[in-house]
Design an enzyme around this catalytic site. Structure first.
Site, PDB file in Angstrom:
ATOM      1  N   GLN A   1       0.781  -1.005   0.187  1.00 32.00           N
ATOM      2  CA  GLN A   1      -0.172  -0.061   0.063  1.00 32.00           C
ATOM      3  C   GLN A   1       0.949   1.267  -0.137  1.00 32.00           C
ATOM      4  O   GLN A   1       1.760   1.307   0.606  1.00 32.00           O
ATOM      5  CB  GLN A   1      -0.827  -0.207   1.317  1.00 32.00           C
TER       6      GLN A   1
ATOM      7  N   LYS B   1      -8.116   1.923  -1.279  1.00 34.29           N
ATOM      8  CA  LYS B   1      -8.806   1.856  -0.326  1.00 34.29           C
ATOM      9  C   LYS B   1      -9.218   3.088   0.266  1.00 34.29           C
ATOM     10  O   LYS B   1      -8.337   4.273   0.348  1.00 34.29           O
ATOM     11  CB  LYS B   1      -8.034   1.094   0.811  1.00 34.29           C
TER      12      LYS B   1
ATOM     13  N   GLY C   1      -9.429  -5.054  10.728  1.00 33.58           N
ATOM     14  CA  GLY C   1      -8.322  -4.291  11.107  1.00 33.58           C
ATOM     15  C   GLY C   1      -8.134  -4.289  12.532  1.00 33.58           C
ATOM     16  O   GLY C   1      -7.557  -5.321  12.944  1.00 33.58           O
ATOM     17  N   ARG C   2      -8.770  -3.842  13.406  1.00 33.25           N
ATOM     18  CA  ARG C   2      -8.400  -3.520  14.895  1.00 33.25           C
ATOM     19  C   ARG C   2      -8.826  -4.963  15.657  1.00 33.25           C
ATOM     20  O   ARG C   2      -7.908  -5.134  16.599  1.00 33.25           O
ATOM     21  CB  ARG C   2      -9.171  -2.449  15.712  1.00 33.25           C
TER      22      ARG C   2
ATOM     23  N   CYS D   1      -6.259   7.597   5.159  1.00 28.16           N
ATOM     24  CA  CYS D   1      -5.446   7.921   6.376  1.00 28.16           C
ATOM     25  C   CYS D   1      -6.167   9.251   6.868  1.00 28.16           C
ATOM     26  O   CYS D   1      -5.858  10.387   6.095  1.00 28.16           O
ATOM     27  CB  CYS D   1      -4.004   8.024   5.950  1.00 28.16           C
TER      28      CYS D   1
HETATM   29  C1  LIG Z   1      -3.128   1.681  14.283  1.00 28.52           C
HETATM   30  C2  LIG Z   1      -3.965   1.726  12.860  1.00 28.52           C
HETATM   31  C3  LIG Z   1      -3.149   1.902  11.912  1.00 28.52           C
HETATM   32  C4  LIG Z   1      -3.938   2.042  10.512  1.00 28.52           C
HETATM   33  N1  LIG Z   1      -2.934   2.172   9.668  1.00 28.52           N
HETATM   34  C5  LIG Z   1      -3.499   2.233   8.244  1.00 28.52           C
HETATM   35  C6  LIG Z   1      -2.835   2.140   7.091  1.00 28.52           C
HETATM   36  O1  LIG Z   1      -1.530   1.986   7.359  1.00 28.52           O
HETATM   37  N2  LIG Z   1      -3.426   2.156   5.833  1.00 28.52           N
HETATM   38  C7  LIG Z   1      -4.702   2.051   5.599  1.00 28.52           C
HETATM   39  O2  LIG Z   1      -5.395   2.465   4.536  1.00 28.52           O
HETATM   40  N3  LIG Z   1      -5.533   2.254   6.902  1.00 28.52           N
HETATM   41  C8  LIG Z   1      -4.876   1.949   7.993  1.00 28.52           C
HETATM   42  N4  LIG Z   1      -5.595   1.944   9.288  1.00 28.52           N
HETATM   43  C9  LIG Z   1      -7.209   1.883   8.984  1.00 28.52           C
HETATM   44  C10 LIG Z   1      -7.682   0.147   8.969  1.00 28.52           C
HETATM   45  O3  LIG Z   1      -6.985  -0.227   7.647  1.00 28.52           O
HETATM   46  C11 LIG Z   1      -8.991   0.036   8.934  1.00 28.52           C
HETATM   47  O4  LIG Z   1      -9.550   0.722   7.769  1.00 28.52           O
HETATM   48  C12 LIG Z   1      -9.663   0.643  10.073  1.00 28.52           C
HETATM   49  O5  LIG Z   1      -9.279   0.543  11.344  1.00 28.52           O
HETATM   50  C13 LIG Z   1     -11.079   0.362  10.228  1.00 28.52           C
HETATM   51  O6  LIG Z   1     -11.276  -1.281  10.252  1.00 28.52           O
HETATM   52  P1  LIG Z   1     -11.646  -1.844  11.647  1.00 28.52           P
HETATM   53  O7  LIG Z   1     -13.020  -1.474  12.019  1.00 28.52           O
HETATM   54  O8  LIG Z   1     -11.678  -3.491  11.275  1.00 28.52           O
HETATM   55  O9  LIG Z   1     -10.520  -1.580  12.458  1.00 28.52           O
HETATM   56  C14 LIG Z   1      -5.164   1.852  10.359  1.00 28.52           C
HETATM   57  C15 LIG Z   1      -5.835   1.710  11.375  1.00 28.52           C
HETATM   58  C16 LIG Z   1      -5.444   1.709  12.825  1.00 28.52           C
HETATM   59  C17 LIG Z   1      -6.049   1.311  13.936  1.00 28.52           C
END
Ligand SMILES: Cc1cc2nc3c(=O)[nH]c(=O)nc-3n(C[C@H](O)[C@H](O)[C@H](O)COP(=O)(O)O)c2cc1C
Length: 340
Positions: A76, A144, A229-230, A106
């Protein structure tokens, strides 16, 4: 069965469960660790700056390190300069990645100024970026996104249509706006609208914490894949659990011994790979991973005050060692009673 398989051109994602990119978390060690647990069909690097790549910034180069066992794998990238992004995309293809993804989500202030969700407010520039990246690489190109900058500026549908027209081959939608950060609920209704508006695969993302949530996301949106993600660092088994749930309606919960083995394996790999910032990663992981563990706060406290990696490992051994010995002996006593 939902999320059985997704194909993005020649890349087979089976099952269609994707580990979300997470800066500071989804490094090569974490990705391998998730992959070995099973049930995850695609993993992605943390986001990498196109500008950093072109300057040969060592950190960017480290983010792009991967091993064969991680395939299929997406790199990415983020940035805002179309030519620099195209050049970075070429480098990513040369490094052998299976797919390239552009970050349009982001929310961090530092990133918004030079890409990420900042681009959601400039669709004409985005069009140029899509066209330049598309022309630069032959590997599948995905994006994304967040659904828009604010509730007043939701752009997910027109953006997805434009992306499709420019040759983008799949779109992951995190159902939140930039201004929302991580507050409120992800808007799965907007993910559903995107799904109805384009023919390219749509990957649903946001607030999927359990296999039931994944089933509900599919019911509500009919999206082609689910991105987690989380939930992954606190429950790395979630991918396998989803597979079990979709196949048989139930799923297994990890035992204490499974948890111990998992945290121990992850830490051992972090140390063996000489991961930069390993101590910080151990502490961060311990704080997520021990939620829901009985007396987890005790372990979190003792790990947080450790001064080096070995001390963290010793404290984890002490914590789980004592508990497992206790449960083995109480189990032994129970058996002895039963035998009388
Ligand atoms: C600590 C952290 C770092 C993240 N870094 C990125 C990233 O590098 N690129 C990206 O597209 N999204 C990033 N995200 C967003 C996640 O990919 C995801 O879209 C978001 O957490 C929602 O999904 P979830 O509810 O399953 O956590 C990050 C999220 C968190 C919590």
């Amino acid at each position: 069965m939902p999320f059985n398989e997704l194909r993005i051109r020649h890349v087979v994602i089976r099952p269609a469960h994707i580990l979300a990119p997470m800066a500071g978390i989804t490094d090569t060690v974490f990705r391998r660790f998730i992959k070995r647990l099973g049930g995850c069909g695609l993993i992605m690097t943390e986001f990498v700056s196109s500008e950093g790549m072109l300057r040969h910034n060592p950190r960017s180069e480290r983010y792009l390190y991967y091993t064969e066992e991680e395939r299929p794998i997406t790199a990415q990238v983020f940035g805002a300069d179309p030519d620099h992004l195209a050049e970075a995309a070429r480098l990513i293809e040369d490094l052998g990645f299976d797919l390239i993804d552009l970050n349009l989500g982001c929310p961090a202030k530092k990133v918004v100024k030079c890409g990420g969700s900042g681009l959601l407010r400039d669709l004409p520039l985005l069009k140029v970026i899509f066209e330049k990246i598309r022309a630069a690489v032959t590997i599948p190109f995905t994006i994304k996104i967040r659904i828009g900058w604010s509730d007043q500026e939701i752009v997910a549908v027109p953006l997805a249509r434009m992306a499709e027209d420019c040759g983008v081959e799949a779109i992951a939608v995190h159902g939140r706006t930039r201004l929302q950060g991580y507050s409120g609920r992800a808007r799965w209704d907007v993910i559903a609208e995107v799904k109805q508006s384009v023919r390219i695969p749509v990957i649903g993302n946001g607030d999927v914490m359990t296999p039931r949530d994944a089933a509900a996301l599919w019911e509500q949106t009919r999206c082609d894949a689910v991105m987690i993600g989380r939930a992954a660092p606190s429950n790395p088994w979630i991918f396998r659990q989803m597979e079990q749930y979709f196949r048989g309606g139930t799923y297994g919960e990890p035992t204490e011994a499974d948890r111990y083995r998992l945290i121990r394996d992850y830490y051992t790999l972090l140390v063996a790979e000489e991961t930069p910032g390993a101590l910080g990663k151990m502490k961060q992981f311990a704080s997520w991973f021990t939620h829901g563990v009985r007396n987890g706060a005790e372990l979190r406290r003792s790990v947080q005050s450790a001064v080096d990696c070995q001390q963290v490992i010793d404290r984890v051994d002490e914590f789980f060692g004592a508990r497992l010995a206790w449960s083995a002996s109480s189990c032994g006593r129970a058996n002895a009673h039963a035998g009388r």
